[in-house]
Design an enzyme around this catalytic site. Structure first.
Site, PDB file in Angstrom:
ATOM      1  N   LYS A 192       0.841  -1.208   0.000  1.00  0.00           N
ATOM      2  CA  LYS A 192       0.000   0.000   0.000  1.00  0.00           C
ATOM      3  C   LYS A 192       0.878   1.260   0.000  1.00  0.00           C
ATOM      4  O   LYS A 192       2.081   1.176  -0.187  1.00  0.00           O
ATOM      5  CB  LYS A 192      -0.961  -0.053   1.196  1.00  0.00           C
ATOM      6  CG  LYS A 192      -1.764  -1.368   1.298  1.00  0.00           C
ATOM      7  CD  LYS A 192      -2.875  -1.486   0.257  1.00  0.00           C
ATOM      8  CE  LYS A 192      -3.441  -2.904   0.113  1.00  0.00           C
ATOM      9  NZ  LYS A 192      -4.251  -3.388   1.210  1.00  0.00           N
TER      10      LYS A 192
HETATM   11  C1  LIG Z   1      -5.232  -4.532   1.573  1.00  0.00           C
HETATM   12  C2  LIG Z   1      -6.710  -4.364   1.633  1.00  0.00           C
HETATM   13  C3  LIG Z   1      -7.476  -4.704   2.746  1.00  0.00           C
HETATM   14  C4  LIG Z   1      -6.907  -5.444   3.917  1.00  0.00           C
HETATM   15  O1  LIG Z   1      -5.823  -4.838   4.443  1.00  0.00           O
HETATM   16  P1  LIG Z   1      -4.929  -5.598   5.532  1.00  0.00           P
HETATM   17  O2  LIG Z   1      -4.191  -4.479   6.196  1.00  0.00           O
HETATM   18  O3  LIG Z   1      -4.018  -6.503   4.744  1.00  0.00           O
HETATM   19  O4  LIG Z   1      -5.820  -6.336   6.439  1.00  0.00           O
HETATM   20  C5  LIG Z   1      -8.821  -4.425   2.744  1.00  0.00           C
HETATM   21  N1  LIG Z   1      -9.411  -3.852   1.687  1.00  0.00           N
HETATM   22  C6  LIG Z   1      -8.719  -3.523   0.585  1.00  0.00           C
HETATM   23  C7  LIG Z   1      -9.434  -2.871  -0.547  1.00  0.00           C
HETATM   24  C8  LIG Z   1      -7.352  -3.794   0.511  1.00  0.00           C
HETATM   25  O5  LIG Z   1      -6.680  -3.507  -0.600  1.00  0.00           O
END
Ligand SMILES: *Cc1c(COP(=O)(O)O)cnc(C)c1O
Length: 383
Positions: A192
């Site tokens: 991210k």
């Molecule tokens: C990455 C992601 C999540 C989950 O994030 P984590 O921190 O890995 O639990 C939820 N929703 C979306 C759209 C994501 O891309």
């Protein structure tokens, strides 16, 4: 990272990040220490929210956000089928049902016209959603004004899944300031925009929602006498007032997050530069590049293209060392959701998009030379 393989996403870690984590390792607190409220305060200030609750990942944040809004058995939560499964699973964790609203063919975000029509029908059927979870796909904010008008008309609550959208803006608001939502959730997974390894945060302007999420983050236990149902036995006393979880983030992670925060603007600028270079390289070619809506600034977590022969192009790019990926397999087509009554064909826009979608490498430290190689291989793969 090796010279040969270029992933679709990757963290950037500086010496300052490493020093910040090392400082915590030498300190008194590895968890439940001061680095966590410091990260929460810095992030809240950055996005313009008054309350921030840092947790172990965004999935946990979505779960406690749903619980804080009272989602439970008998309720329905609506989200986008073009997302990671966590956007829907959070409602199932609470014993609620999930339904989906298909996406717009250009932005791949939840289609607010379809949402309006579905709400009209749901009201007639007496089965309005309790919560709608828009997902800012690829970092591009959804049409939040349209969603807000529907929220006021139908009275549902809104949790933004802003996992992709750290640093994004919508009109004059910053994603996370909750102008059009009750709670916004961010992810700090390494692919991210900024990372804490694993990590997530729920932002809100509502003190009561924040309090409930803090309680749920840590076993449902309070040490605050005012929040107890009876007077404390003594200074050692804590009271479990509801069923919570251990969803805490560590101080190591929080310190990394605070250190990374300083880079958001530069990294977003670089992501936009990379997107413009892709746009230029693919101009006039037989592929669809992602649309940037007016009035928003995407965080550009992803650069998803659409190509005719996706499976062939995907295989040849992977063989050439380009770590392309596919975001997302429509959630309703997963076996778990099929067992709950969903089937292919139900959300045709997300399925049509999925059939041709491919995410190209997009991260702040991608070099021009690496990107040129990606472009060359993409054009070879589709010609
Ligand atoms: C990455 C992601 C999540 C989950 O994030 P984590 O921190 O890995 O639990 C939820 N929703 C979306 C759209 C994501 O891309």
């Amino acid at each position: 990272m090796t010279d040969t393989y270029i992933p679709y996403g990757r963290q950037v870690i500086s010496d300052a990040d490493i020093a910040a984590v090392a400082d915590v390792l030498r300190s008194d607190f590895l968890t439940q220490g001061p680095a966590i409220p410091a990260f929460e305060a810095a992030f809240a200030t950055r996005v313009g929210a008054s309350q921030a609750v840092a947790v172990c990942n965004a999935t946990a944040a979505l779960h406690i956000a749903c619980l804080a809004l009272g989602v439970g058995p008998g309720d329905v939560v609506w989200t986008s089928p073009n997302s990671f499964v966590a956007s829907a699973n959070c409602a199932i964790y609470c014993g609620a049902d999930v339904d989906f609203v298909d996406v717009q063919p250009d932005t791949y975000n939840m289609d607010m016209n379809q949402l309006a029509e579905r709400l009209r029908q749901a009201e007639l059927a007496g089965k309005l959603p309790k919560v709608v979870i828009p997902v800012h796909f690829a970092g591009q904010p959804c049409d939040m004004s349209a969603l807000d008008a529907l929220r006021q008309q139908y009275g549902f609550r809104v949790i933004e899944d802003a996992s992709h959208a750290v640093g994004a803006t919508y009109k004059n608001s910053s994603i996370g300031d909750c102008t059009f939502s009750d709670i916004a959730v961010f992810s700090f997974h390494p692919v991210k925009i900024i990372t804490t390894g694993e990590g997530g945060m729920a932002l809100t302007q509502d003190l009561e929602l924040a309090g409930r999420m803090r309680l749920l983050r840590s076993h449902g236990i309070t040490r605050d006498a005012d929040s107890m149902v009876s007077p404390p036995d003594g200074p050692w006393y804590y009271q479990q007032v509801e069923l919570g979880f251990n969803y805490r983030i560590t101080d190591l992670q929080a310190a990394l997050g605070t250190s990374q925060l300083a880079m958001i603007d530069r990294w977003l600028d670089r992501r936009h530069e990379i997107a413009r270079r892709y746009d230029t390289a693919f101009d006039g070619e037989n592929l669809t590049t992602p649309v940037q809506s007016s009035g928003v600034r995407s965080a550009l977590h992803l650069y998803p293209i659409q190509v005719e022969n996706r499976d062939v192009a995907f295989a040849s790019l992977r063989a050439a060392g380009i770590g392309v990926n596919v975001h997302y397999i429509p959630i309703h087509t997963q076996p778990f959701y099929r067992a709950r009554g969903f089937a292919p064909g139900m959300f045709p826009e997300s399925e049509a998009y999925y059939a041709r979608a491919m995410s190209l490498p997009m991260f702040a430290s991608l070099t021009n030379e690496q990107q040129d190689r990606v472009c060359e291989e993409v054009l070879k793969a589709i010609r």
